[in-house]
Design a protein around this motif. Structure first.
Motif, PDB file in Angstrom:
ATOM      1  N   VAL A  37       0.845  -1.191   0.000  1.00 33.61           N
ATOM      2  CA  VAL A  37       0.000   0.000   0.000  1.00 33.61           C
ATOM      3  C   VAL A  37       0.882   1.243   0.000  1.00 33.61           C
ATOM      4  O   VAL A  37       2.033   1.216   0.445  1.00 33.61           O
ATOM      5  CB  VAL A  37      -0.929   0.038   1.236  1.00 33.61           C
ATOM      6  N   THR A  38       0.330   2.328  -0.518  1.00 34.29           N
ATOM      7  CA  THR A  38       0.996   3.626  -0.412  1.00 34.29           C
ATOM      8  C   THR A  38       0.852   4.110   1.020  1.00 34.29           C
ATOM      9  O   THR A  38      -0.239   4.047   1.606  1.00 34.29           O
ATOM     10  CB  THR A  38       0.370   4.633  -1.382  1.00 34.29           C
ATOM     11  N   ALA A  39       1.964   4.582   1.601  1.00 32.27           N
ATOM     12  CA  ALA A  39       1.927   4.965   3.012  1.00 32.27           C
ATOM     13  C   ALA A  39       2.823   6.179   3.238  1.00 32.27           C
ATOM     14  O   ALA A  39       4.048   6.087   3.103  1.00 32.27           O
ATOM     15  CB  ALA A  39       2.374   3.804   3.897  1.00 32.27           C
ATOM     16  N   ALA A  40       2.200   7.313   3.551  1.00 29.66           N
ATOM     17  CA  ALA A  40       2.966   8.515   3.868  1.00 29.66           C
ATOM     18  C   ALA A  40       3.827   8.257   5.097  1.00 29.66           C
ATOM     19  O   ALA A  40       3.360   7.703   6.093  1.00 29.66           O
ATOM     20  CB  ALA A  40       2.024   9.689   4.111  1.00 29.66           C
ATOM     21  N   GLY A  41       5.075   8.616   5.023  1.00 30.26           N
ATOM     22  CA  GLY A  41       5.975   8.413   6.152  1.00 30.26           C
ATOM     23  C   GLY A  41       6.748   7.119   6.095  1.00 30.26           C
ATOM     24  O   GLY A  41       7.690   6.916   6.874  1.00 30.26           O
ATOM     25  N   ALA A  42       6.387   6.224   5.170  1.00 31.07           N
ATOM     26  CA  ALA A  42       7.152   4.985   4.999  1.00 31.07           C
ATOM     27  C   ALA A  42       8.471   5.303   4.291  1.00 31.07           C
ATOM     28  O   ALA A  42       8.579   6.288   3.563  1.00 31.07           O
ATOM     29  CB  ALA A  42       6.350   3.965   4.200  1.00 31.07           C
ATOM     30  N   SER A  43       9.458   4.455   4.484  1.00 31.80           N
ATOM     31  CA  SER A  43      10.805   4.752   3.997  1.00 31.80           C
ATOM     32  C   SER A  43      10.858   4.927   2.486  1.00 31.80           C
ATOM     33  O   SER A  43      11.633   5.735   1.980  1.00 31.80           O
ATOM     34  CB  SER A  43      11.780   3.653   4.435  1.00 31.80           C
ATOM     35  N   ARG A  44      10.052   4.178   1.744  1.00 30.52           N
ATOM     36  CA  ARG A  44      10.008   4.294   0.287  1.00 30.52           C
ATOM     37  C   ARG A  44       8.662   4.816  -0.197  1.00 30.52           C
ATOM     38  O   ARG A  44       8.365   4.763  -1.385  1.00 30.52           O
ATOM     39  CB  ARG A  44      10.275   2.934  -0.368  1.00 30.52           C
ATOM     40  N   GLY A  45       7.849   5.299   0.730  1.00 29.50           N
ATOM     41  CA  GLY A  45       6.515   5.742   0.354  1.00 29.50           C
ATOM     42  C   GLY A  45       5.530   4.610   0.208  1.00 29.50           C
ATOM     43  O   GLY A  45       4.364   4.826  -0.142  1.00 29.50           O
ATOM     44  N   GLU A  46       5.995   3.369   0.461  1.00 26.66           N
ATOM     45  CA  GLU A  46       5.147   2.189   0.416  1.00 26.66           C
ATOM     46  C   GLU A  46       5.422   1.326   1.633  1.00 26.66           C
ATOM     47  O   GLU A  46       6.503   1.400   2.224  1.00 26.66           O
ATOM     48  CB  GLU A  46       5.400   1.367  -0.852  1.00 26.66           C
ATOM     49  N   ALA A  47       4.444   0.494   1.988  1.00 27.05           N
ATOM     50  CA  ALA A  47       4.601  -0.414   3.122  1.00 27.05           C
ATOM     51  C   ALA A  47       3.727  -1.637   2.862  1.00 27.05           C
ATOM     52  O   ALA A  47       3.060  -1.743   1.820  1.00 27.05           O
ATOM     53  CB  ALA A  47       4.220   0.267   4.425  1.00 27.05           C
ATOM     54  N   LEU A  48       3.739  -2.568   3.817  1.00 32.08           N
ATOM     55  CA  LEU A  48       2.984  -3.811   3.686  1.00 32.08           C
ATOM     56  C   LEU A  48       1.819  -3.793   4.657  1.00 32.08           C
ATOM     57  O   LEU A  48       2.016  -3.711   5.873  1.00 32.08           O
ATOM     58  CB  LEU A  48       3.893  -5.013   3.959  1.00 32.08           C
ATOM     59  N   SER A  49       0.617  -3.876   4.116  1.00 36.18           N
ATOM     60  CA  SER A  49      -0.589  -3.882   4.947  1.00 36.18           C
ATOM     61  C   SER A  49      -0.974  -5.316   5.302  1.00 36.18           C
ATOM     62  O   SER A  49      -1.123  -6.170   4.428  1.00 36.18           O
ATOM     63  CB  SER A  49      -1.746  -3.209   4.196  1.00 36.18           C
ATOM     64  N   MET A  50      -1.104  -5.559   6.623  1.00 33.61           N
ATOM     65  CA  MET A  50      -1.583  -6.844   7.124  1.00 33.61           C
ATOM     66  C   MET A  50      -2.965  -6.592   7.727  1.00 33.61           C
ATOM     67  O   MET A  50      -3.085  -6.167   8.880  1.00 33.61           O
ATOM     68  CB  MET A  50      -0.630  -7.408   8.173  1.00 33.61           C
ATOM     69  N   PRO A  51      -4.030  -6.816   6.944  1.00 37.66           N
ATOM     70  CA  PRO A  51      -5.372  -6.448   7.408  1.00 37.66           C
ATOM     71  C   PRO A  51      -5.836  -7.286   8.595  1.00 37.66           C
ATOM     72  O   PRO A  51      -5.419  -8.431   8.775  1.00 37.66           O
ATOM     73  CB  PRO A  51      -6.252  -6.721   6.180  1.00 37.66           C
ATOM     74  N   ALA A  52      -6.710  -6.706   9.383  1.00 36.39           N
ATOM     75  CA  ALA A  52      -7.314  -7.437  10.501  1.00 36.39           C
ATOM     76  C   ALA A  52      -8.187  -8.569   9.952  1.00 36.39           C
ATOM     77  O   ALA A  52      -8.728  -8.490   8.857  1.00 36.39           O
ATOM     78  CB  ALA A  52      -8.147  -6.494  11.355  1.00 36.39           C
ATOM     79  N   GLY A  53      -8.249  -9.648  10.725  1.00 33.74           N
ATOM     80  CA  GLY A  53      -9.167 -10.726  10.383  1.00 33.74           C
ATOM     81  C   GLY A  53      -8.592 -11.796   9.479  1.00 33.74           C
ATOM     82  O   GLY A  53      -9.306 -12.728   9.099  1.00 33.74           O
ATOM     83  N   GLN A  54      -7.333 -11.681   9.128  1.00 38.13           N
ATOM     84  CA  GLN A  54      -6.726 -12.741   8.334  1.00 38.13           C
ATOM     85  C   GLN A  54      -5.259 -12.870   8.709  1.00 38.13           C
ATOM     86  O   GLN A  54      -4.612 -11.905   9.089  1.00 38.13           O
ATOM     87  CB  GLN A  54      -6.864 -12.462   6.827  1.00 38.13           C
TER      88      GLN A  54
END
Length: 717
Positions: A505-522
């Motif tokens: 996912v795109t994530a402001a503040g992440a080192s490369r502007g991207e990060a890994l989303s681990m959604p709730a419930g799985q």
């Protein structure tokens, strides 16, 4: 005393011209190094032995493939106008390796400055016996370890013609030496009149012995007045057989805050301070030929840290670039009688000072990414020998070109890379294939490349030390691969490693502007395979509420971070070469992972330096495919710097017989024993309080025994 008037009559630096012989093998492209010199004014010292010195020191990094690296670097130095290379540590080098080194210098029409540097710190006091011991060090074969005497080698192989001058050390700056002159009346040994009075007779005896060994090759004697110019260093000019010249360490110091590129020359170089040292030197040595040694490092490379070691400190690369050329111009002043300069050092990065900072003395900055066709950063090999690179034009490639590994066994080396834990390779391959990947000549590992008709990027966890060389080699039976670029990332970026039940996912503040989303419930997992070894791990993440994960099977609670990212450090032993999983169970809350960082384990072959005969060799069973060996030379050492804080050291090693070394921390030695392991590996531990960013040295001292000992890594926990 011999004079070098051809240099002194031509306003000295970079003002004569000559044509160098062309290299007979493939040469790197236009260098991206900074330079103090004008390459168009290269002075060939073979044609004019008394010509101006445009020099730089080269610090050997004895990796498993150092010969290839040295050949590349020497050609790069020639490209920026360096005609003289300062060399340390030739004593602990085989004749075959010396031959290779001097062959490269001859090929580039460059000469060597051979350092007569060694002395016994434990006993040295400028005595006749000390001079004799120094001479013996350079004129006595070490048959036990396969080294012939350096000076005898130079004479026997006709290499004195490749030596511009011998740089003869006077260790006036060593506090251990000056302490030998401490008495109740002189608590500062340098204030004892004997400290100064013994130096000229010592120099006379040492120079006389060297002349007997090397004939009329120039001998230059070191002069140093202290970093604050407070030492009462005597003149050596009045001895019966004086040196042919003198070399002075004369570093610029900041005038107030470190200068940036816009500073005046007077402030950038601290001209009054330089002039003070030069006035003193002229007062002692008049018109004798002089070489000036100096260097610069930057605040910017150290991440804004301003350490207490400020010699040569400027603000930025732009300031450093200007300071180099301004320094050359400054020493053109004919009243100085300066023959030339020797920059220290072309390739040196060194942790120093307090607070600790890695100082970028080097003339180049390691690259995070390199284009395959950029021959200032890469070299193509066929049959083990360098050949010209043949770029493939491609408008979709970075820079409009790429390089194809066309034949089985062909290799492409990427030189001088920044430290990293992840490599990325952008490539094309008409069919699935593989490449052999090696770092600094370590045992190669096989990486599999899926078929890619268009450009694809492969991410490979790989531990890269600063200034690394990465070689990609096509196996004998592999398919052709076209490489666009290679680059490194300093951390395990979560979105770049294999994962399940998670998404980028795109994530402001992440080192490369991207990060890994681990959604709730799985359930979600990210895997680093293989991982570097370490004793602690840092997780950078974002979570609206506290969440529990498992890191390599260890439960870790990650507190809520609010609107931004936070970090959690975990003390954990991570075994190098294994797979490390970070898992979040289905019952856990939502989590966004930016990166994972592992540290605390330091490779012997690449974590700070190998000295006095210690060198790296490739070994597939070592943690990163190489280890440090040949440690049974007195003074042989493995340096680890900087290291994390901890209370216990663990060393992975193998030893064909029982051995011991000395661990040095803050100048205090601690004996560590290594029981025999046969052909396998073992670990040895030592309880020791280690501060953050410390330098740890494992050294073979008198009383130690290290025959058959090799060291893989050191861990701090």
């Amino acid at each position: 005393m011999k004079r070098v008037m051809s240099a002194l009559l031509s306003t000295v630096l970079c003002l004569t011209s000559s044509t160098a012989a062309q290299a007979t093998q493939a040469a790197p492209g236009v260098s991206n190094l900074l330079t103090p010199y004008d390459p168009a004014q290269f002075a060939d010292l073979y044609a004019d032995p008394g010509g101006p010195i445009t020099g730089a020191t080269y610090v050997f990094n004895p990796t498993a493939d150092w010969q290839r690296r040295a050949a590349f670097d020497i050609a790069q130095m020639r490209g920026i106008g360096v005609n003289t290379v300062g060399l340390y540590n030739l004593v602990h080098m085989t004749d075959a390796d010396r031959d290779r080194l001097f062959a490269e210098l001859e090929r580039q029409r460059m000469k060597a400055v051979v350092r007569i540097e060694w002395y016994d710190r434990q006993t040295f006091a400028f005595t006749a016996a000390d001079a004799d011991r120094v001479l013996s060090h350079y004129t006595t074969d070490d048959t036990a370890h396969g080294y012939t005497a350096l000076l005898n080698y130079l004479v026997r192989r006709g290499k004195l013609a490749d030596v511009a001058y011998f740089a003869v050390n006077m260790p006036v700056d060593d506090a251990m030496v000056s302490d030998h002159f401490v008495t109740s009346g002189y608590p500062d040994g340098r204030a004892n009149p004997q400290w100064a009075a013994t130096q000229a007779p010592y120099a006379e005896r040492l120079l006389a012995g060297l002349r007997r060994a090397v004939g009329d090759t120039d001998l230059y004697l070191s002069v140093f007045y202290g970093w604050d110019q407070s030492y009462p260093t005597p003149s050596y000019a009045g001895i019966a057989h004086p040196a042919d010249g003198y070399f002075l360490n004369n570093y610029s110091y900041p005038v107030g805050a470190p200068a940036d590129a816009g500073a005046s020359t007077a402030d950038l170089l601290n001209v009054p301070r330089l002039s003070s040292a030069m006035d003193r030197m002229i007062g002692q040595y008049g018109d004798a030929p002089k070489i000036i040694e100096y260097g610069f490092h930057t605040v910017d490379f150290a991440g804004g840290v301003v350490p207490d070691q400020t010699a040569g400190l400027v603000r930025s690369q732009a300031a450093k670039k200007r300071a180099l050329t301004e320094t050359t111009a400054y020493y053109r002043d004919t009243r100085f009688h300066v023959r030339g300069t020797l920059y220290f050092a072309e390739n040196l990065f060194k942790p120093e000072g307090n607070p600790p900072a890695v100082m970028d003395w080097a003339l180049g900055i390691p690259s995070a990414e390199a284009q395959a066709e950029d021959t200032s950063l890469t070299r193509y090999y066929r049959g083990g020998s360098p050949v010209d690179t043949t770029p493939v034009a491609d408008a979709t490639a970075w820079g409009g070109a790429a390089v194809t590994l066309t034949g089985g066994g062909d290799a492409l080396a990427f030189v001088n890379l920044a430290a990293a834990t992840v490599l990325q390779i952008r490539y094309r391959a008409p069919q699935a294939t593989s490449l052999l990947l090696s770092v600094n000549g370590a045992s190669a590992r096989t990486v599999t490349l899926p078929a890619a008709a268009t450009w694809s990027t492969l991410t490979v966890p790989t531990d890269l030390p600063l200034q690394a060389v990465v070689t990609l080699q096509r196996p004998a039976s592999g398919a052709a691969v076209t490489v666009d670029w290679l680059g490194g990332k300093p951390d395990y970026e979560a979105e770049l490693v294999p994962h399940t039940g998670a998404a980028t996912v795109t994530a402001a503040g992440a080192s490369r502007g991207e990060a890994l989303s681990m959604p709730a419930g799985q359930a979600s997992t990210m895997t680093v395979d293989p991982v570097r070894g370490g004793t602690r791990a840092l997780i950078r993440y974002a979570a609206a509420a506290a969440v529990t994960v498992r890191l390599g099977g260890t439960a870790v609670t990650l507190p809520a971070t609010g609107d931004g990212f936070g970090t959690r450090t975990v003390e954990k032993t991570v075994v190098s070469g294994t797979a490390l999983e970070l898992t979040r169970d289905a019952a856990g809350g939502a989590l966004v992972v930016d990166l994972l960082r592992v540290d605390g384990q330091y490779e012997a072959e690449s974590s700070g330096g190998l000295y006095n005969g210690a060198h790296a060799v490739a070994l597939a069973s070592a943690s990163q495919g190489a280890l440090a060996t040949d440690l049974d030379v007195l003074g042989a050492s493995v340096v680890y710097s900087p290291v994390r804080a901890g209370s216990r050291l663990t060393v992975r090693y193998r030893a064909t017989r029982a051995a011991s070394m000395t661990v040095i921390l803050n100048d205090v030695g601690h004996r560590i024993a290594f029981p025999a392991t046969g052909s396998g590996f073992g670990t040895a531990t030592l309880a020791l309080a280690v501060p953050e960013n410390a330098t740890v040295i494992v050294q073979r001292n008198a009383g130690d025994a290290a025959t058959g000992l090799s060291i893989d890594w050191l861990a701090v926990a």
